[in-house]
Design an enzyme around this catalytic site. Structure first.
Site, short mmCIF file in Angstrom:
data_model
loop_
_atom_site.label_atom_id
_atom_site.label_comp_id
_atom_site.label_asym_id
_atom_site.label_seq_id
_atom_site.Cartn_x
_atom_site.Cartn_y
_atom_site.Cartn_z
N CYS A 24 0.84 -1.19 0.00
CA CYS A 24 0.00 0.00 0.00
C CYS A 24 0.88 1.24 0.00
CB CYS A 24 -0.93 0.02 1.21
SG CYS A 24 -0.08 0.14 2.79
N CYS A 27 3.31 1.67 2.86
CA CYS A 27 4.57 0.93 2.75
C CYS A 27 5.61 1.77 2.01
CB CYS A 27 4.35 -0.39 2.01
SG CYS A 27 3.29 -1.56 2.89
N ASP A 442 -7.83 18.45 -23.63
CA ASP A 442 -6.90 18.48 -24.75
C ASP A 442 -7.74 18.75 -26.00
OD1 ASP A 442 -4.53 17.94 -26.34
OD2 ASP A 442 -5.52 16.05 -26.86
#
Length: 753
Positions: A24, A27, A442
């Site tokens: 995760c 971590c 865009d």
């Protein structure tokens, strides 16, 4: 051992480490913290790619850094130089979770039925029933739940608590007390009233332990699969780079070498269809270069001697000799890869809501369990009852409903999204969706079709539209240029006369002999040079260019006989989509690499007031960063390779499903259909989904909080626990199923409160 460095701050090196075992964002934060504690080391850990990028003194021991991170519970090794990783860690992790999930799910069904039956109706027990339950539960709570146990041990060593800690403690406590009860507990009375059945049934929690494991594994599997798709953005970008390059030797001969070996100052040759290997200056030749990968510009750029080129772009025609000015990590292409990596790192480091709550919830639950056990021991002097009450607190706090909270909402939303042409890739990026106030579009391929089309044919006196178009299509039939293909497509399937003496002028146009006519089609300055240009065609050129259209002249012998206007058509749904966003109170912007005039014309057609044009990919990222610095929450809609960094950097990225793999990999939401009304609809669905997840979280933790006092009072037993668990799960699932009613209408774009 603590690393130190006496190396001067300016004597630094940069390298990368492959970090395994991260489950995760928390971590990744721990690995980063471990590395940054070392003197002279600056580290950034990308959870999406499992890579730690480190800047440190020249004398830093890389092996010792790897050892420190490995000792912290995350196996680490130096990363080998490679443009593209051979293994996708998230895909590998997802496959391992799928195997564990399949085994656990198959065993869970009979285990749940038997556990409840034996606990509530003791008369159904047979000889050896204890060993049947133990055999069914053992693979689930040990092998299948092993990733959670490992993560919990790692957290314990670091003095922290996360979702994995809560899962592991709950599963372990439920299993341990259940095994003690069924193997060593006092046999139940042969007859019981309904009240005794409710309050006195045996404490068999194996189905709780197994159920938590199954549901959490399902959530982790879908999450890992989504991360694997997100990581494909980097792999798709890496695949675009040149793999080899032909360098020009002193004697004029060529030698092919791997692209990473190209050095600054070396000259290399690029032929039609090949990718330019590095940024540099054109020494010889002329060509049209497709710049869309880097700038988003829909029209090819014309480069000649003295012009500059960018690595990662493609030569369409002509031969170029380029002197490398920037190679390797210094190229614009490498910079784009870094932009996507950095943007993904920013998102990956945001801890999940469940982890943030678990960091407080787990220590509180453990403290209450200890206090409960001590209290009952003091009051009753019964060790068994004290231990049972303490473990009951831990067991009832085990997050069964929490395991359903996010996966069920995401799965229902994914199903409904699929019906609407919307694919939600994961829940983490949706946390900010409620606050999105700015939507950036865009241009090419997003607001427009991305395909050049002939919009008008203006003939000179004595010519017809069909004759001009036929002559132009005949000459362009030998060209692979985007504009040439548009002209041929406009002519349709009608037969074209043969062309002789065909010639392509790089970036200018094409010419050839059609019958007895020497024809030319191309840019007005080129096609009209030395020829008569009728006044009506000169006026048509001026009008077309003022509208942002591309104008080409068609010449026959010594006179210009016609003009064609070519444009990238706006999608039919663009204006309605922008209007729906404005109605929802959202700000819209057009940010593109195309020229300013073309961008302004398109923006005016669809109703967008703010335009930023002629920007490179990093320019789009800068626009987003500037808006975020102003407190804006930004959603980005794009489709091209050049949109990848911006899609990843935005608070929410939406990619057109027919776009490039890079755009799709970097985005959080994929719009399967080209209908831009999917944008406001996707924002509405995303808000509904995240609101549902938060409500589910409330019910999941609310159940735990409400049930803990019952456990502390010594009133908890399997029947009550099972009923409460079922009710909590039912509420979570029912709330998630409401997403199926999300409406297919423009009003869905409006903000939900």
């Amino acid at each position: 051992m603590t690393l130190t460095s006496a190396v001067a701050p300016d004597a630094t090196q940069q390298f990368q480490l492959d970090v395994d075992g991260m489950s995760c964002g928390a971590c990744a934060a721990r690995v980063e913290k471990t590395l940054n504690k070392v003197y002279g080391v600056r580290a950034s850990v990308n959870f999406a790619t499992r890579v730690a990028t480190i800047e440190a003194g020249e004398g830093t021991d890389v092996a010792e850094l790897c050892r420190l991170v490995t000792d912290a519970g995350y196996p680490t090794k130096p990363r080998q130089d490679s443009a593209e990783p051979d293994v996708d860690p998230d895909a590998r992790y997802a496959r391992s979770l799928l195997v564990r999930l399949a085994v656990a799910a198959v065993l869970f069904v009979p285990l749940a039925d038997l556990s409840v039956m034996f606990a509530v109706v003791p008369d159904t027990r047979f000889a050896g029933w204890q060993w049947v339950l133990t055999a069914l539960a053992a693979p689930i709570v040990t092998w299948a739940a092993w990733p959670f146990h490992i993560a919990a041990l790692r957290n314990a060593r670091r003095g922290t608590a996360t979702m994995e800690t809560l899962i592991s403690v709950g599963v372990t406590a439920a299993t341990a007390w259940s095994l003690y009860t069924i193997h060593f507990g006092t046999p139940p009375a042969e007859t019981q009233g309904i009240g005794d059945a409710l309050l006195g049934s045996d404490s068999i929690y194996l189905e709780v332990a197994a159920g938590v494991t199954v549901f959490i594994l399902a959530g982790r599997y879908f999450e890992a699969r989504a991360k694997s798709k997100a990581g494909s953005a980097l792999r798709a970008l890496a695949a675009l780079g040149a793999k080899s390059v032909s360098i020009l030797l002193g004697d004029g001969t060529e030698m092919e070498i791997p692209a990473p070996q190209l050095k600054e100052g070396q000259r290399f040759v690029v032929r039609p269809g090949q990718t330019i290997a590095a940024d540099g200056l054109v020494i010889d030749g002329a060509a049209a270069v497709d710049m869309s990968a880097m700038t988003g510009e829909s029209r090819p750029a014309d480069v000649t001697v003295g012009g500059s080129v960018i690595g990662g772009t493609v030569v369409l025609d002509g031969r170029l000799v380029v002197e490398a000015a920037a190679v390797g990590a210094d190229t614009h292409f490498a910079g784009m890869v870094r932009l996507v990596e950095e943007a993904q790192t920013q998102k990956a480091n945001a801890q999940r809501l469940a982890d943030r709550i678990s960091a407080v919830f787990v220590p509180v639950v453990l403290a209450l369990a200890v206090l409960t056990a001590v209290g009952w021991l003091v009051v009753s002097h019964d060790v068994d009852r004290a231990v049972a009450a303490g473990l009951a607190v831990v067991v009832i706090a085990c997050p069964c409903a929490l395991g359903l909270a996010t996966p069920t909402a995401m799965m229902v939303a994914s199903g409904r999204g699929a019906q609407l042409g919307i694919f939600l890739k994961g829940h983490q990026a949706l946390e900010a969706i409620r606050d999105v106030d700015t939507v950036i579009f865009d241009k090419t391929g997003t607001l427009t079709t991305g395909q050049a089309t002939v919009t008008s044919v203006i003939p000179a006196a004595g010519w017809t539209e069909s004759d001009v178009l036929a002559l132009a299509a005949a000459v362009e039939s030998g060209s692979e240029h985007t504009i040439g293909r548009a002209i041929v497509a406009a002519h349709g399937d009608r037969e074209l006369p043969p062309v002789g003496d065909f010639h392509a002028g790089a970036g200018s146009g094409v010419s050839g002999t059609v019958g007895e006519v020497r024809a030319a089609v191309g840019r007005p300055p080129w096609a009209g040079r030395g020829r008569v240009v009728p006044a009506e065609l000169a006026a048509a050129r001026k009008a077309g260019e003022s509208r942002g259209e591309t104008v080409v002249f068609v010449a026959a012998d010594d006179a210009v006989c016609g003009a064609l206007t070519i444009t990238d058509a706006v999608k039919d749904s663009a204006a309605d989509a922008v209007a729906a966003l404005h109605a929802a109170g959202l700000r819209t912007m057009l940010v593109t690499g195309d020229n300013t005039r073309a961008a302004e014309v398109i923006a005016a057609q669809v109703g967008i007031d703010e335009v930023v044009a002629e920007v490179l990919p990093e320019g789009k990222v800068e626009v987003i960063d500037k808006l975020r610095a102003q407190g804006r929450v930004v959603a980005m809609v794009g489709d091209g390779i050049n949109d990848g960094p911006a899609l990843a950097r935005a608070d929410l990225g939406l990619a057109i499903g027919r776009g490039t793999d890079v755009a799709i990999g970097a985005a959080d939401i994929i719009l399967v259909r080209d209908d831009l009304l999917s944008v406001p609809m996707a924002l509405g669905l995303a808000r509904t989904t995240i609101r549902t997840i938060r409500t589910n979280m409330f019910w999941a933790f609310g159940y735990n909080v409400a049930a803990i006092p019952i456990a502390m009072a010594g009133l908890l037993n399997p029947l009550i626990a099972g009923a409460a668990m079922a009710l909590s799960s039912f509420l979570v699932v029912s709330n998630s199923l409401r997403i199926r009613k999300y409406p297919r209408q423009r009003g869905a774009a409006q903000r939900s409160s």
